[in-house]
Enzyme design. Structure first.
Site, PDB file in Angstrom:
ATOM      1  CB  SER A  99      -0.942  -0.003   1.210  1.00 38.16           C
ATOM      2  OG  SER A  99      -1.731  -1.158   1.226  1.00 38.16           O
ATOM      3  CG  HIS A 156      -1.814   4.018   3.550  1.00 34.80           C
ATOM      4  ND1 HIS A 156      -3.163   3.724   3.603  1.00 34.80           N
ATOM      5  CD2 HIS A 156      -1.180   2.819   3.422  1.00 34.80           C
ATOM      6  CE1 HIS A 156      -3.334   2.423   3.506  1.00 34.80           C
ATOM      7  NE2 HIS A 156      -2.139   1.848   3.404  1.00 34.80           N
TER       8      HIS A 156
END
Length: 361
Positions: free
Chosen positions: A258, A316
């Site tokens: 991610s 992230h």
């Protein structure tokens, strides 16, 4: 205490089948002198009470004991090695990508006529119907350069996902394919965890996003620069996750692509903010890439501040910031200044080829 108390010896035993992994057994021994006291039963302390840290839990992580036992929370000193690893690996990634591009362009010029001749001969040969190899080649040639580039990344993620299903590999996978600043291994998991997914849904979602943005990002950066950015983004986002875990005291394993994919998404959305995006299950709702990036950053910021534990929001955010920075400034500072390295590589290759040619006479 003065010979009258009792001394507590803590001994960790290997758990038997059906027992907890880190079950602690407390043994009481009396001093020879003094009164004997009946041993008191003590309940094992909870991890967050023993370490002063909060356990970090996510349904996307493997079912392992997530908090490492420390007498005190890991200090910032544990970030020194990951910091230098991040800098060194990023430099090596971009340097290798520059040399890779040089070698590819050189070989492409040399093999141009050979490829043209091979294509001409292939057209003269009779086509075999139902040939599996021909069908694979046809499918491969129908892909964009970006899709062909990320196919290897997707295959590596699928391979690592399968390794998680092998029982004898569990200890190795937890040690090297999950990143945690409280772990004994700090540096190699920063890269390996980028290719690691325990949940099928997690892997499928990440690989779908990577596949969807592959054509755009490779057309912007080129294959070699994209690979350098992607691999560096995985390490950089993991380092940001390390910093967040050490400063907040929430330790636990993280894994998944991610962070690196957020770099790719942020780079594309920054360069093409007016591009239209849609959710796969709701294609009727469209929105601009710029608004999508703002919404994702806002959600991850809220998750980091409020302590949400479903995703690694720090990773992230680290990936998104790196992606925005790279397409805005990093490309000019790093990739466009690769000429001295390529020139040095070219001279080294020329000298080695000259020595080899001289020795053959």
């Amino acid at each position: 205490d003065g010979g009258r108390g009792c001394r507590v010896l803590r001994k960790r035993l290997r758990p038997r089948a059906g027992q907890g992994r880190n079950m602690a057994f407390t043994l009481y021994t009396q001093q020879r002198n003094g009164f004997k006291r009946v041993p008191q039963k003590t309940e094992p302390r909870k991890p967050d009470q023993e370490t002063g840290s909060k356990p970090y839990k996510s349904s996307l992580s493997p079912p392992i004991q997530e908090t490492v036992f420390y007498t005190s929370s890991p200090s910032l000193k544990r970030l020194v090695k990951p910091f230098f690893f991040t800098i060194g690996f990023t430099g090596c990634a971009f340097g290798s990508a520059a040399i890779w591009q040089y070698e590819y362009l050189k070989s492409r010029v040399q093999n141009y006529f050979d490829e043209a001749r091979a294509d001409w001969m292939d057209k003269l040969r009779p086509q075999k119907n139902g040939d599996f190899r021909k069908q694979v080649n046809k499918w491969w040639n129908s892909l964009s350069e970006g899709q062909r580039t990320v196919t290897g990344i997707i295959a590596a993620n699928v391979f690592v996902f399968c390794l998680w299903r092998i029982p004898c590999m569990q200890r190795t996978m937890i040690t090297y394919f999950t990143s945690n600043p409280a772990s004994r291994v700090l540096c190699s998991p920063m890269l390996l965890s980028t290719f690691s997914h325990f949940s099928l849904f997690h892997m499928a979602a990440n690989m779908y996003v990577l596949w969807s943005f592959s054509s755009s990002i490779v057309s912007l950066l080129g294959r070699e620069q994209f690979m350098a950015v992607y691999l560096s983004a995985g390490v950089i986002s993991t380092f940001v996750s390390y910093v967040s875990k050490v400063t907040t005291g929430r330790f636990g394993p993280s894994l998944g692509a991610s962070g690196a994919i957020m770099t790719i998404l942020a780079a594309v959305c920054t360069k093409m903010p007016e591009a239209k995006l849609a959710i796969i299950l709701l294609p009727m709702f469209t929105f601009t890439a710029g608004n999508a990036l703002k919404a994702i950053i806002a959600m991850d910021t809220a998750g980091l501040v409020l302590g949400w534990k479903f995703f690694d929001h720090a990773a992230h955010l680290g990936g998104a910031v790196f992606g925005i920075w790279y397409v805005t400034y990093g490309h000019e500072l790093i990739w466009k200044n690769r000429e001295p390295l390529v020139k040095a590589w070219h001279e080294m290759r020329s000298k080695s080829r000259g020595k080899g040619g001289g020795g053959s006479h």
